[in-house]
Scaffold this motif. Sequence first.
Motif, PDB file in Angstrom:
ATOM      1  N   HIS A   4     -47.182  -4.744   4.838  1.00  0.00           N
ATOM      2  CA  HIS A   4     -45.973  -5.206   4.167  1.00  0.00           C
ATOM      3  C   HIS A   4     -45.176  -3.977   3.726  1.00  0.00           C
ATOM      4  O   HIS A   4     -45.688  -3.110   3.030  1.00  0.00           O
ATOM      5  CB  HIS A   4     -46.317  -6.071   2.953  1.00  0.00           C
ATOM      6  CG  HIS A   4     -45.103  -6.416   2.147  1.00  0.00           C
ATOM      7  ND1 HIS A   4     -44.183  -7.364   2.567  1.00  0.00           N
ATOM      8  CD2 HIS A   4     -44.635  -5.919   0.979  1.00  0.00           C
ATOM      9  CE1 HIS A   4     -43.204  -7.427   1.685  1.00  0.00           C
ATOM     10  NE2 HIS A   4     -43.462  -6.572   0.704  1.00  0.00           N
ATOM     11  N   ILE A   5     -43.903  -3.899   4.162  1.00  0.00           N
ATOM     12  CA  ILE A   5     -43.020  -2.793   3.791  1.00  0.00           C
ATOM     13  C   ILE A   5     -41.998  -3.330   2.801  1.00  0.00           C
ATOM     14  O   ILE A   5     -41.258  -4.268   3.111  1.00  0.00           O
ATOM     15  CB  ILE A   5     -42.285  -2.216   5.029  1.00  0.00           C
ATOM     16  CG1 ILE A   5     -43.261  -1.849   6.141  1.00  0.00           C
ATOM     17  CG2 ILE A   5     -41.410  -1.039   4.633  1.00  0.00           C
ATOM     18  CD1 ILE A   5     -44.215  -0.742   5.830  1.00  0.00           C
ATOM     19  N   VAL A  46     -41.309   3.972   9.195  1.00  0.00           N
ATOM     20  CA  VAL A  46     -40.360   3.040   8.592  1.00  0.00           C
ATOM     21  C   VAL A  46     -38.952   3.497   8.950  1.00  0.00           C
ATOM     22  O   VAL A  46     -38.593   4.653   8.709  1.00  0.00           O
ATOM     23  CB  VAL A  46     -40.525   2.978   7.060  1.00  0.00           C
ATOM     24  CG1 VAL A  46     -39.487   2.052   6.440  1.00  0.00           C
ATOM     25  CG2 VAL A  46     -41.943   2.534   6.699  1.00  0.00           C
ATOM     26  N   GLY A  47     -38.166   2.615   9.537  1.00  0.00           N
ATOM     27  CA  GLY A  47     -36.801   2.950   9.930  1.00  0.00           C
ATOM     28  C   GLY A  47     -36.527   2.429  11.324  1.00  0.00           C
ATOM     29  O   GLY A  47     -37.270   1.606  11.859  1.00  0.00           O
ATOM     30  N   ASN A  48     -35.441   2.922  11.924  1.00  0.00           N
ATOM     31  CA  ASN A  48     -35.131   2.473  13.278  1.00  0.00           C
ATOM     32  C   ASN A  48     -34.536   3.607  14.103  1.00  0.00           C
ATOM     33  O   ASN A  48     -33.985   4.560  13.574  1.00  0.00           O
ATOM     34  CB  ASN A  48     -34.212   1.256  13.273  1.00  0.00           C
ATOM     35  CG  ASN A  48     -32.875   1.544  12.618  1.00  0.00           C
ATOM     36  OD1 ASN A  48     -32.527   2.683  12.361  1.00  0.00           O
ATOM     37  ND2 ASN A  48     -32.124   0.504  12.347  1.00  0.00           N
TER      38      ASN A  48
END
Length: 194
Positions: A4-5, A46-48
């Motif tokens: 879970h982020i 985490v990110g894109n």
Amino acid sequence: LTIHIDPGQAYGDYEGEFAHLFNDLNTPGVMDAGDAKDPFRLRCRVGNFTLDILEAGPLAAQGVPNTLSTKATISVKNTGNLDLELPKARAEGDLSDGTNTIPGSACAFDPTVYSYISPLMTRTGTWGVQTPPGTEAGTYNGTIKVWNDDDADGTPDDTEASDTVSVSLTVQSNKSLDVAPDPVELPVTKAGTT
């Protein structure tokens, strides 16, 4: 395995201390000394990854057979929030004028592999075509792709950040001789003579 982020989590790479996979033989949910187990490290990004080719296209170049065409600029911007570590460029198929084709492998990129691109940073390169000998005059259209080759396999994957742009190469005829005057007028010769 599910992580879970939190929505406010800062972008970046995270690595966790040892986690354990264990065969829960005795106390449910508790790793006992007698349980078979194996530790492992856990990594999460985490990110894109996203990128854009800033030129609208078609990118245009001109050339003649058996030469390198003029070059068009390609500007690649990292519009994501993670670093692009291995951006590359290539043709998506052949260039065609509707009848004739030029192999996509004749496209020349400089660079073929862009340097590391940080978020919001732009790098530029060029596209041209090593026009093959005997290419018919015409306008040859195609598509090029820039992508972040995350797995370093040299092939764009659906999960890798990418963008495409149309390209157009105008090939002019390559006359190496020119007859002058045109038409050529032969001298008057009497019948039966050479």
